[in-house]
Every structure is written in structure tokens, then in C-alpha cells.
Design an enzyme around this catalytic site. Structure first.
Site, short mmCIF file in Angstrom:
data_model
loop_
_atom_site.label_atom_id
_atom_site.label_comp_id
_atom_site.label_asym_id
_atom_site.label_seq_id
_atom_site.Cartn_x
_atom_site.Cartn_y
_atom_site.Cartn_z
N ASP A 285 33.29 79.65 20.23
CA ASP A 285 34.08 80.79 20.68
C ASP A 285 34.79 81.39 19.47
O ASP A 285 35.58 80.72 18.81
CB ASP A 285 35.08 80.31 21.73
CG ASP A 285 36.01 81.40 22.24
OD1 ASP A 285 35.94 82.54 21.75
OD2 ASP A 285 36.83 81.08 23.13
N TYR B 107 40.14 97.98 25.28
CA TYR B 107 39.11 98.03 24.24
C TYR B 107 39.55 98.95 23.09
O TYR B 107 39.44 98.59 21.91
CB TYR B 107 37.81 98.52 24.86
CG TYR B 107 36.65 98.62 23.92
CD1 TYR B 107 35.95 97.49 23.50
CD2 TYR B 107 36.21 99.86 23.46
CE1 TYR B 107 34.86 97.58 22.66
CE2 TYR B 107 35.12 99.97 22.61
CZ TYR B 107 34.44 98.83 22.21
OH TYR B 107 33.36 98.93 21.36
N LYS C 27 40.30 97.71 19.29
CA LYS C 27 39.50 98.25 18.20
C LYS C 27 40.36 98.99 17.19
O LYS C 27 40.08 99.00 15.99
CB LYS C 27 38.41 99.17 18.76
CG LYS C 27 37.29 98.42 19.48
CD LYS C 27 36.60 97.41 18.57
CE LYS C 27 35.32 96.86 19.17
NZ LYS C 27 34.67 95.85 18.30
#
Length: 305
Positions: free
Chosen positions: A74, A172, A176
Site C-alpha cells: 500500500d 481529488y 492533486k
């Protein structure tokens, strides 16, 4: 495989079982790199994948005459990230680049987003970029302190959503954007150790984008036509950034789509109005409107009107 621009380099690629990461790993191998192919083996909904995508990519590289090893850790687990860096050094004797690509989406309008979705997306993207690069940086710093020469690379994956924003992708976009900021700090801090850090914002057809941008990501009707959304189009830039030829290029964010490559220009200091003293709130409206009128309009948010 024939000699390429990454001959002799050792590169870790996260999320390399499918999509962009898979093509990055294959292109790096074609260019002569030995690759640690990391993939946690999960479907988009988080359930375990019935196949073993990392091993499939390793087999494909080996069948073409390259060298690769699979890793299933992970990326956002501290010890797991250390293990993948350690695997590169143990198996291949060195580490030259880390390509942080692994990601996940839980698209939701901001007012409907859940805490669990937010935590997952930020964890995989942001911590999943931090942890592998942090262990790689410690390895490279130790090499420099031992008198060895380092020519290291960190290649991060941001997104147009992180640079411009994207409707329905608050977590997201935030993650980012954080990756873009992280890249700037890495570039500034790690240059003394011979390490560059850059990010790319790719536009390509993957499991994460097909369902959201269906029309944009469609394959061309003509099978002989150039497929601008093929994720393999982005991988040559990754290979170049991982190569010795990219030395000196650092702290940059690249956009890549089809055959197009550009350097994104980030936040810059804008025009200034100096009052010479503390502002009265009632006077700020006119000043702010003047500053906005003088500056360029912001890029539109993806999905906005």
C-alpha cells in the site's frame, strides 16, 4: 531490449498494474530501466482484484527481455512504502527514480461528499505520494553523506483537476493540488542531494476517467487513427524525466495529452496596490476590483459553465 535513455536506471512505479502506471513501467523498461512494479491490487470500489496486475506487467516486461519485480504494498502505508524502496535496492542494487502514480477516485458533489470518501482519496493520493518519495529521499541523502554521487528523480502525478479544479471532484482536486505544492517543496529541498522533482498532469483514458468523461475519452472510430487518449502517450515524458537527460529540470508541472506536452504556469504574484497603511474595509472593494480587472481571468474549472 535495446539500449534506451534510462539504461541502467532503477525505477519504482506505483499503481503500475493498470492504466497510466502500467504504460509507464513498460516504457521505462523499453528504455532500459529495471522496474519495481507496485500495485495494491484493488478494483475501483476498493475490493481486492481477482487477478494480479503487477505480476502480469512484470511478466510482460520479462517477455520483452527486460527486468522487473512486483510489489504489492500500500503506497500510503509508511512501512509498505519503505519496503518498496528497499526492494529496489535489494533486488537491483540501486534506486534512481520514483514515479508516484497510484490513485483512487470517489467522485461526489462537494455538498454530498462523505468524510470516509474524503479521507480515502486524500490518503491514497497525497500520503501515497509523500511516503514512497520520503523513503527514497532518505536513501539518497544517506548516499550523499556517504560520499556517493546521486542523480535521483521524483516524478509525481497531479491533474488538471488539481490545477484548475473539477466539478464533482472536490477531494481529488484538493489532493492533486496538494501534490503540485509538494512537488515544489521537494524540488527546493532535495536539489542539494542531486534529486529533481517534477509533476505531470496527464489527460488519458484510464479506469478512473472513462466513467467520468465518457465522450472525451472515447476511442477513435478508425482503428488506424491516432488515439490521443491512449495512456501510453504520456509515458515517454515519464521516461525522459526519469533519465539522466532531464538533470536540471526541477520544480515543474507538465501537462501531457496525446502528442501534446506543455509546462503549466502556476500561481504567480499579481499586481499590488499599496495603501501605505492599514486598509479600511469599506475601501477594499474598489481596490480588489481594480486588481481583478488588471489580472488575467482564471482558467475555467473542469465541468463548469
Amino acid at each position: 531490449m535495446s539500449d534506451g535513455i534510462c539504461e541502467g536506471r532503477v525505477v519504482v512505479v506505483t499503481g503500475a498494474g493498470r492504466g497510466l502506471g502500467r504504460d509507464h513501467a513498460l516504457e521505462l523498461a523499453r528504455q532500459g530501466a529495471r522496474v519495481v512494479v507496485n500495485d495494491f491490487g484493488r478494483e475501483l470500489d476498493g475490493t481486492p482484484s481477482p487477478d494480479n496486475p503487477a505480476h502480469e506487467v512484470v511478466s510482460e516486461i520479462a517477455a520483452s527481455g527486460g527486468e522487473a519485480v512486483a510489489n504489492g504494498d500500500d503506497v500510503a502505508d509508511w512501512d509498505g512504502a519503505a519496503a518498496m524502496v528497499g526492494l529496489a535496492v535489494e533486488r537491483f542494487g540501486r534506486l534512481d527514480a520514483v514515479v508516484n502514480n497510484a490513485g483512487v477516485v470517489r467522485d461526489r458533489m462537494f455538498a454530498n461528499a462523505t468524510e470516509e470518501e474524503w479521507d480515502l482519496v486524500v490518503r491514497v493520493h497525497l500520503k501515497g505520494h509523500f511516503a514512497p518519495a520520503r523513503h527514497a529521499a532518505a536513501h539518497w541523502r544517506a548516499q550523499v553523506k556517504a560520499g556517493e554521487e546521486v542523480d535521483g528523480r521524483i516524478i509525481n502525478t497531479t491533474s488538471g483537476a488539481g490545477l484548475m479544479g473539477s466539478i464533482g471532484q472536490a477531494a481529488y482536486s484538493a489532493a492533486k493540488a496538494g501534490i503540485a505544492g509538494l512537488t515544489l517543496v521537494q524540488a527546493a529541498e532535495l536539489g542539494r542531494y542531486g534529486v529533481t522533482a517534477n509533476a505531470l498532469a496527464p489527460s488519458a483514458r484510464t479506469r478512473m476517467t472513462e466513467g467520468v468523461f465518457t465522450e472525451m475519452m472515447a476511442r477513435p472510430d478508425d482503428p488506424d487513427a491516432f488515439d490521443a487518449m491512449d495512456p501510453a502517450n504520456v509515458s515517454p515524458l515519464v521516461a525522459w524525466l526519469a533519465s539522466p537527460d532531464s538533470a536540471g529540470v526541477t520544480g515543474r508541472v507538465f501537462e501531457a495529452e496525446g502528442g501534446k506536452v506543455s509546462v503549466a504556469d502556476g500561481w504567480q504574484h499579481g499586481a499590488v496596490i499599496d495603501n501605505g497603511a492599514r486598509w479600511d474595509p469599506a475601501d477594499l472593494g474598489a481596490a480588489v476590483r481594480e486588481l481583478i480587472a488588471e489580472g488575467p481571468p482564471p482558467a475555467p474549472v473542469y465541468g463548469g459553465s
